[in-house]
Design a protein around this motif. Structure first.
Motif, short mmCIF file in Angstrom:
data_model
loop_
_atom_site.label_atom_id
_atom_site.label_comp_id
_atom_site.label_asym_id
_atom_site.label_seq_id
_atom_site.Cartn_x
_atom_site.Cartn_y
_atom_site.Cartn_z
N GLN A 1 -14.87 15.77 10.26
CA GLN A 1 -14.89 15.72 9.05
C GLN A 1 -13.35 15.14 8.49
O GLN A 1 -12.49 15.73 9.15
N GLY A 2 -13.11 14.14 7.68
CA GLY A 2 -12.00 13.59 7.46
C GLY A 2 -12.10 12.63 6.57
O GLY A 2 -12.99 12.57 5.65
N ILE A 3 -11.11 11.46 6.46
CA ILE A 3 -11.22 10.40 5.49
C ILE A 3 -11.99 9.15 6.16
O ILE A 3 -11.38 8.84 7.29
N LEU A 4 -12.54 8.37 5.42
CA LEU A 4 -13.43 7.32 5.82
C LEU A 4 -12.25 6.04 6.01
O LEU A 4 -11.97 5.85 4.61
N LEU A 5 -12.08 5.60 6.86
CA LEU A 5 -10.91 4.64 6.84
C LEU A 5 -11.61 3.12 6.86
O LEU A 5 -11.01 2.26 6.16
N VAL B 1 -14.67 4.04 10.95
CA VAL B 1 -13.47 4.75 11.58
C VAL B 1 -13.06 6.10 10.81
O VAL B 1 -12.93 5.72 9.61
N ILE B 2 -12.98 7.06 11.24
CA ILE B 2 -12.77 8.31 10.49
C ILE B 2 -11.62 9.03 10.81
O ILE B 2 -11.22 9.53 12.06
N ASP B 3 -10.46 9.17 9.89
CA ASP B 3 -9.36 9.93 10.27
C ASP B 3 -9.47 11.37 10.12
O ASP B 3 -9.61 12.02 8.77
N VAL B 4 -9.33 12.14 11.05
CA VAL B 4 -9.38 13.52 11.37
C VAL B 4 -7.81 14.00 11.68
O VAL B 4 -7.79 13.85 12.82
N ASN B 5 -7.19 14.47 10.48
CA ASN B 5 -5.83 14.77 10.89
C ASN B 5 -4.84 14.03 11.67
O ASN B 5 -4.24 14.34 12.49
N GLY B 6 -4.92 12.63 11.25
CA GLY B 6 -4.17 11.69 11.85
C GLY B 6 -4.59 11.02 13.08
O GLY B 6 -3.97 10.00 13.44
N VAL B 7 -5.88 11.36 13.70
CA VAL B 7 -6.66 10.75 14.39
C VAL B 7 -7.68 10.04 14.17
O VAL B 7 -8.50 10.61 13.55
N GLY B 8 -8.03 8.63 14.52
CA GLY B 8 -8.68 7.84 14.23
C GLY B 8 -9.96 7.77 15.18
O GLY B 8 -9.71 7.27 16.09
N TYR B 9 -11.26 8.21 14.84
CA TYR B 9 -12.28 8.34 15.50
C TYR B 9 -13.03 7.18 14.96
O TYR B 9 -13.74 6.71 14.00
N GLU B 10 -13.74 6.32 16.09
CA GLU B 10 -14.45 5.22 15.90
C GLU B 10 -15.82 5.76 16.31
O GLU B 10 -16.21 6.39 17.29
N VAL B 11 -16.83 5.65 15.22
CA VAL B 11 -18.04 6.19 15.35
C VAL B 11 -19.15 5.17 15.03
O VAL B 11 -18.98 4.40 14.04
#
Length: 205
Positions: free
Chosen positions: A6-10, A18-28
């Motif tokens: 859960q985060g911001i869609l970058l 890429v989803i930013d979760v507390n400053g970490v970008g997850y590639e999904v």
């Protein structure tokens, strides 16, 4: 195990986000049937995930519901089906269409998906028929042919919607000439990437 993000869609570059979760970008990576329901870039997003660890890579696959993820997990258990092929299957058809193919022993439609040969399609129909009984009617609710498509594109990406659509289809396993031909046949001025991909996939099914 990473089960949910859960985060911001970058970024939205189908079939990857890429989803930013507390400053970490997850590639999904997401099947297109789930990608269509994503919010605009910069907005909050929540996805259920399946984490795959290989010797050469760690991959995250995302879904808009637990049911979609469950279907993905059942697919990759099938003989000869890996995450990439499962992603292509769930991009080429909705859950309802897949269930319909299995219940009606329709291997012919499954063969139209890249990477699914005749033997694989027949094996899928045979193996999945019993597994899908456990899902019940709820399996048909997360997806719809009338899925909402976000009109906003990421302004940092310079490729045209047509280029992005072709690249996405190739990433899903379609051959470049086939992807180009399909996109050209459905692409119209003003269409965004996601709508072109959706129409192109429908035209190939």
């Amino acid at each position: 195990m990473i089960g949910r993000l859960q985060g911001i869609l970058l970024e939205k570059q189908p079939p990857e986000v890429v989803i930013d979760v507390n400053g970490v970008g997850y590639e999904v990576q997401m099947p297109m049937t789930c990608f269509y329901d994503l919010p605009n870039v910069g907005e909050n997003v929540s996805v259920f995930t399946h984490f795959v660890v290989r010797e050469d890579a760690q991959l995250l696959f995302g879904f808009n519901s637990k049911v979609a993820r469950a279907l993905f997990r059942e697919l990759i258990k099938a003989n000869g089906v890996g995450p990439k092929l499962a992603l292509a299957i769930l991009s080429g058809m909705s859950a309802e269409q897949f269930v319909s193919c299995v219940n009606s022993n329709d291997a012919t439609t499954l063969v139209k998906i890249p990477g699914v040969g005749k033997k694989t399609a027949e094996r899928l129909v045979l193996e999945m028929k019993d597994k899908l009984k456990d899902f019940g009617h709820d399996l048909l609710t997360p997806f719809s042919d009338s899925a909402v498509i976000s009109p906003q594109e990421d302004p940092t990406i310079s490729d045209t919607p047509v280029d992005e659509a072709i690249a996405a289809l190739v990433a899903l396993g379609y051959k470049l000439p086939q992807a180009q031909k399909s996109v050209k046949s459905v692409g119209k001025p003003g269409m965004n990437t996601e709508s072109i991909i959706k129409d192109a996939l429908k035209s190939m099914m």
